[in-house]
Design an enzyme around this catalytic site. Structure first.
Site, mmCIF file in Angstrom:
data_model
loop_
_atom_site.group_PDB
_atom_site.id
_atom_site.type_symbol
_atom_site.label_atom_id
_atom_site.label_comp_id
_atom_site.label_asym_id
_atom_site.label_seq_id
_atom_site.Cartn_x
_atom_site.Cartn_y
_atom_site.Cartn_z
ATOM 1 N N PHE A 137 -8.066 -0.146 -2.985
ATOM 2 C CA PHE A 137 -8.869 -1.179 -3.630
ATOM 3 C C PHE A 137 -10.182 -1.245 -2.851
ATOM 4 O O PHE A 137 -10.190 -1.225 -1.622
ATOM 5 C CB PHE A 137 -8.144 -2.530 -3.598
ATOM 6 C CG PHE A 137 -8.883 -3.586 -4.361
ATOM 7 C CD1 PHE A 137 -8.813 -3.625 -5.753
ATOM 8 C CD2 PHE A 137 -9.677 -4.515 -3.711
ATOM 9 C CE1 PHE A 137 -9.526 -4.575 -6.468
ATOM 10 C CE2 PHE A 137 -10.388 -5.472 -4.430
ATOM 11 C CZ PHE A 137 -10.305 -5.504 -5.809
ATOM 12 N N ASP A 206 -1.797 -3.285 3.347
ATOM 13 C CA ASP A 206 -2.283 -4.262 2.369
ATOM 14 C C ASP A 206 -1.175 -4.469 1.337
ATOM 15 O O ASP A 206 -0.837 -3.548 0.580
ATOM 16 C CB ASP A 206 -3.562 -3.746 1.702
ATOM 17 C CG ASP A 206 -4.118 -4.736 0.677
ATOM 18 O OD1 ASP A 206 -3.328 -5.509 0.087
ATOM 19 O OD2 ASP A 206 -5.337 -4.727 0.449
ATOM 20 N N TYR A 231 -2.375 -14.605 -4.925
ATOM 21 C CA TYR A 231 -2.619 -15.046 -6.302
ATOM 22 C C TYR A 231 -2.048 -14.091 -7.342
ATOM 23 O O TYR A 231 -2.224 -14.307 -8.535
ATOM 24 C CB TYR A 231 -4.105 -15.310 -6.568
ATOM 25 C CG TYR A 231 -5.086 -14.293 -6.031
ATOM 26 C CD1 TYR A 231 -5.255 -13.072 -6.665
ATOM 27 C CD2 TYR A 231 -5.866 -14.577 -4.930
ATOM 28 C CE1 TYR A 231 -6.169 -12.152 -6.197
ATOM 29 C CE2 TYR A 231 -6.788 -13.651 -4.441
ATOM 30 C CZ TYR A 231 -6.937 -12.450 -5.075
ATOM 31 O OH TYR A 231 -7.846 -11.535 -4.611
ATOM 32 N N ARG A 380 -3.779 -1.645 -17.647
ATOM 33 C CA ARG A 380 -2.802 -2.095 -16.649
ATOM 34 C C ARG A 380 -1.922 -3.190 -17.226
ATOM 35 O O ARG A 380 -2.424 -4.151 -17.817
ATOM 36 C CB ARG A 380 -3.511 -2.686 -15.423
ATOM 37 C CG ARG A 380 -4.027 -1.703 -14.442
ATOM 38 C CD ARG A 380 -4.227 -2.319 -13.055
ATOM 39 N NE ARG A 380 -4.687 -3.715 -13.066
ATOM 40 C CZ ARG A 380 -4.905 -4.434 -11.961
ATOM 41 N NH1 ARG A 380 -4.687 -3.903 -10.768
ATOM 42 N NH2 ARG A 380 -5.333 -5.681 -12.040
#
Lengths: 408, 408
Positions: A137, A206, A231, A380
């Site tokens: 990312f 991560d 989140y 996705r």
């Protein structure tokens, strides 16, 4: 034609059967959801847990509005970052005292990478290389580059699968995503961690796309440091605070590049000299954003009594079933899954490559199937085992086929 | 005996007269407050603005709960940091496009000091000194030291009043608090800024104790960079996001040490290479904590139509009057103000030194007068002109006298 479409059992019938026997099905009631939408974007923003509205109303109205400053002690605000960190630890395989919640993932990547480089260089000053996985990312790569620049290191991007082989005597730290955000590929955390350690380096994981989706086993696998957001599968709310894990035995050597007063051993003594606290508190920086932090606290209640092994089993069953439905409904060659078929290599999402993917996702959302689009050609679909039903997977595949039929 | 206690007008009568003629008096209705408590800790945590509860209920219930991921665009979440930054700019004298909200003050100090050092060294690589004021709020000093360490600088602490004289050819940046958090002394922002500039260095101002208490004039005085919190006089809520100001002409040279994906020129392109955005957005890092951020947004509504000159005038009148009441009620020598008598040197708080200050403040709070205690012997009373009444100041001084009488 796949097994799923045998005349004996249609995909819809199979979905109904699987939902009926799903031991996690009742957990959907712990969220605010409606049946009009199939929400498959919980890997970007998790749905609202039912208890959050009342808790936040109380935090704003009573704790802030009435108690005001007293809430820092009386409402437990001051210690919330480490208390909530421990709750995240229970979901990621970390014993208490090693995780602290707060700041964004990006800020935590900076703390973790700089902290890890300093530990590595303390042992061997010649270690001047930071490895990052090549399809990370973006923010991890940007921040790792800044961390490398500010610690005199060079950065080298290699495929996550090759990190184990790439780690060598110059490596200070490797920063790896547990799951690739685009493809949904699950990387080998135990094996990579062991290989990086064998090279004498440290590893920072991560966990953004795995915490809450599958068992991570931070302590079990000897991970050095880790970061993640809350989140996605942890449903903490928009921009909910991230977290930092520093393994207990490394904590005394954790030398934070962001030594804010919240990480001081005696913060209210207001000393001119910095003296770091012990434990996870050392990872804190400034005053935590309490409303967002306490929304996360209540969001974590949905995990009461939930087994992560059961979550993982349902996650794999959901993604298997979705791929089966796509195979049944969508003509061959129109979409191609870039998510590994092997369970051991799959996170909790399915990524499909197709032409005109941005427009396709727009139309899917218009028809009530919410996934997301990632450049250049990826659809996705995130599967959140706590609230996604097999019927949702079937409907998503069916609507996808309709959309694709319409766009061809 | 001071003027205030002349038989012709008691302190209580004067308070009533001043409240009657106070043009800001009606603004108190914009907050959730009760008359049982005299709240003089708004310089630590501002009171709850009336609109926040409804806004946050809507953000949680509708924006997150119903719209979910769509709110990043449809509810304006994504652009909230710069939009709210502009609102803070309106209160600190910064034209739009220069302030961005997010992260903690500590994290913003790191961005600002590292960014400023890099600008200074770009012009003159020999500049290797960071000046900080010697009585700074601790986190500024801790973070400045980390920033100095990571940019090859040394740190030097000097009294804020001496920063102007101390800045020299080796100085890269000076970090100064606009108001001293303990004494309430207001430092000379225009003069210090000009002097630091004359030495060829940059200045970073910490506005935590001035934003919302008095006009700051960031643009007018040519400040380079600034940071501040929003939970004091801006009433943004517990741990509400802080902010970063980078003067417009410096923005192209602002090289952030925390180049998270939110500061990328095209964040959703997910590019492997970092390309910084223009404008205040360059100061962003990771995903903002939306609940805390939007509470701040609504909290700023209380400033609609409010003149900061009027706020400043009332602030000085309140602190003058409180000191007058203390002089009237408390026997000579029992407390000593460490807050300057000169208006030009005073922020919006009064700090009184007395023996056993911790116990005295505990008793004051028990009697409904809420200030706070700062080591080793300081009673702090913050005066928030938007909701503090002259009657509150009179009652606080009266109760203080009673408490001190009881403890002697």
């Amino acid at each position: 034609m796949s097994d799923a479409t045998k005349p004996t059992e249609s995909p819809a019938a199979k979905a109904a059967r699987l939902d009926t026997t799903d031991e996690l099905a009742k957990l959907r009631d712990r969220f605010v959801l409606d049946d009009a939408t199939v929400y498959l974007d919980g890997n970007s923003l998790g749905a609202l847990p039912a208890g959050v509205q009342d808790r936040i109303a109380d935090v704003v109205g009573r704790e802030w509005g009435q108690l005001r400053i007293r809430s820092w002690t009386e409402s437990g605000w001051w210690t919330a970052p480490e208390r909530i960190g421990d709750r995240i630890g229970a979901l990621t395989g970390a014993a208490p005292g090693q995780i602290v919640a707060g700041d964004s993932t990006s800020v935590n990547v900076f703390k973790a990478v700089v902290g890890a480089v300093r530990m590595a260089q303390q042992a061997d000053p010649a270690r001047d290389e930071v490895l990052v996985d090549a399809t990370t990312f973006p923010t991890d790569g940007y921040i790792a580059e800044s961390a490398a620049r500010m610690t005199g290191c060079a950065i080298r991007a290699v495929d996550a699968a090759d990190i184990a082989a790439a780690a060598g005597p110059r490596t200070a730290v490797a920063l790896v995503n547990h799951v690739d955000y685009r493809t949904g590929r699950l990387h080998d955390l135990p094996g990579t961690t062991a290989a990086v350690h064998a090279a004498g380096a440290l590893v920072v994981w991560d966990l953004c796309h795995t915490a809450g989706a599958l068992p991570v086993g931070l302590d079990e696998h000897g991970v050095d440091l880790a970061v993640g957001c809350t989140y996605k599968y942890l449903n903490g709310g928009p921009g909910a605070p991230a977290y930092l894990y520093v393994r207990r035995d490394l904590q005394p050597r954790f030398d934070s590049p962001l030594p804010g007063w919240n990480s001081h051993r005696d913060p209210f003594a207001m000393e001119a000299a910095y003296r770091p606290a012990d434990g996870s508190v050392r990872g804190r920086v400034g005053t935590p954003e309490i409303l967002s932090l306490l929304a996360l606290d209540t969001a974590l209640d949905v995990w009461d009594g939930v087994s992560l092994d059961a979550v993982r089993a349902k996650s794999l069953a959901l993604t298997d079933f979705f791929l089966e439905c796509v195979a049944a409904y969508v003509p061959d060659g129109v979409v191609r899954s870039v998510t590994p078929a092997e369970h051991a290599e799959r996170g909790s999402q399915v990524a499909l490559r197709c032409s005109d993917a941005g427009a396709v996702m727009g139309e899917l959302i218009a028809r009530g199937v919410v996934g997301d689009f990632r450049e250049p050609d990826i659809l996705r679909f995130g599967f959140t085992p706590l609230y996604t039903r097999f019927a949702d997977a079937e409907r998503a595949a069916r609507v996808l086929a309709q959309v694709l039929e319409g766009t061809r």
